[in-house]
Design an enzyme around this catalytic site. Structure first.
Site, short mmCIF file in Angstrom:
data_model
loop_
_atom_site.label_atom_id
_atom_site.label_comp_id
_atom_site.label_asym_id
_atom_site.label_seq_id
_atom_site.Cartn_x
_atom_site.Cartn_y
_atom_site.Cartn_z
N LYS A 52 -17.87 13.26 -27.25
CA LYS A 52 -18.26 12.31 -26.20
C LYS A 52 -19.28 12.95 -25.26
O LYS A 52 -20.29 12.34 -24.89
CB LYS A 52 -17.01 11.84 -25.43
N GLN A 96 -8.40 11.75 -21.76
CA GLN A 96 -8.12 11.80 -23.20
C GLN A 96 -6.61 11.78 -23.45
O GLN A 96 -5.86 12.54 -22.83
CB GLN A 96 -8.77 13.06 -23.82
N ASP A 119 -12.54 3.26 -20.98
CA ASP A 119 -11.69 3.18 -22.18
C ASP A 119 -11.11 1.77 -22.35
O ASP A 119 -10.62 1.43 -23.43
CB ASP A 119 -10.52 4.16 -22.05
N1 GUN Z 1 -6.99 9.21 -27.91
C1 GUN Z 1 -7.24 8.63 -29.10
N2 GUN Z 1 -8.22 7.70 -28.97
C2 GUN Z 1 -8.57 7.71 -27.66
C3 GUN Z 1 -9.52 6.97 -26.91
O1 GUN Z 1 -10.24 6.09 -27.41
N3 GUN Z 1 -9.60 7.28 -25.59
C4 GUN Z 1 -8.80 8.21 -25.01
N4 GUN Z 1 -8.93 8.41 -23.69
N5 GUN Z 1 -7.90 8.89 -25.68
C5 GUN Z 1 -7.79 8.65 -27.00
#
Ligand code: GUN
Length: 292
Positions: A52, A96, A119
């Site tokens: 990211k 995350q 998100d």
């Molecule tokens: N863990 C697995 N997929 C995601 C996601 O799309 N965003 C976040 N913040 N954590 C994750």
């Protein structure tokens, strides 16, 4: 059979965003700024968050990575979230997941300002998505819809089977594909661990989305001839032939399923890069929603 090349499509989206950033810079306007909080040392989470941050760098967004040890208290984490909510330089941020067991994930999600929740996990954004109010759609379902759009896949009136009912992928995707939109207008069936006759249901799918997190769950006998298959699985499995000792495995037995498909997304290089691209789009949107 054609490959739904998420890597290539994500590169195209990132190129479009890069042009936009260049344009904004030349006009002296603000550049989107994404922050990410990463707790602990889980290999998968580190890889995702690094991707990211790297995507931000590639397109010229600003990014801030905040890391905590596994032992961080819930209070410290919640205070950081509140600080990011107030920080005017940050347009959007993510925490995350998963978080260590002593931290209440829902409490963290509820503390994020919905306007910065790129998100799309906050109940306000989940509700907005349900009611077609502008907000943030979770990146993986949004990325899948964008992939179908960019490949001009006909979805209207089609039988779509989504396997897996997670809050992050299966449930929101089933909602999106049933909407009166394009892509959309599917007749959606959501299949889960308690479903009976999973094979027969999948076999009826014109569009089959596998999001269960079980490597090789979808076999050739579950797939209709000519189906569009989207594989969301990203499980790390041991692989002694690789230097790092593991590889990413999808939910679909690619080699036996692919010959039956009209389109199929690979793992890696399918949904994963589209998720990152969608997060970038959401970050841009967060800045634009502020009127910047
Ligand atoms: N863990 C697995 N997929 C995601 C996601 O799309 N965003 C976040 N913040 N954590 C994750």
């Amino acid at each position: 059979m054609k490959i739904l090349n998420g890597k290539e499509t994500a590169e195209t989206i990132k190129k479009e965003l890069r042009e936009l950033v260049k344009q904004r810079k030349s006009e002296g306007r603000k550049i989107p700024h994404l922050a990410a909080i990463l707790v602990g040392n889980d290999g998968g989470s580190i890889t995702y968050v690094n991707s990211k941050v790297k995507a931000c760098e590639e397109i010229g967004f600003e990014s801030t990575l905040i890391r905590y040890d596994d032992s961080v208290s819930e209070e410290v984490l919640l205070n950081k979230v509140k600080a990011l909510n107030e920080d005017k330089s940050i347009d959007g941020f993510i925490v995350q997941l998963p978080l260590p067991e002593h931290i209440d994930e829902m409490k963290v999600t509820l503390t994020i300002d919905p306007k910065k929740d790129v998100d799309g996990f906050h109940p306000i954004n989940v509700g907005n998505m349900m009611l077609n109010i502008p907000g943030f759609v979770p990146a993986t379902p949004a990325g899948i819809v964008e992939l179908l759009r960019r490949y001009d896949i006909e979805t209207s009136g089609k039988n779509c089977v989504v396997v897996g009912r997670s809050n992050i992928v299966g449930t929101p995707l089933s909602l999106l594909l049933g909407k009166n939109t394009n892509p959309g207008n599917c007749t959606v069936t959501l299949v889960h661990s308690r479903s009976e006759n999973i094979k027969d249901i999948c076999k009826n799918a014109d569009i089959l989305v596998a999001a269960v997190g079980i490597p090789g769950f979808i076999t050739a006998d579950m797939v209709k001839e000519g189906a569009v298959v989207v594989d969301v699985g990203t499980t790390r499995v041991d692989d002694a032939t690789r230097e790092r000792g593991w590889r990413l495995a999808g939910d679909v037995k690619f080699d036996e399923v692919a010959p039956k498909c009209s389109y199929i997304s690979p793992v890696p290089g399918g949904v994963g890069p589209m998720t990152i691209a969608s997060l970038m789009i959401n970050t841009l949107k967060a800045m634009e929603l502020k009127g910047k």
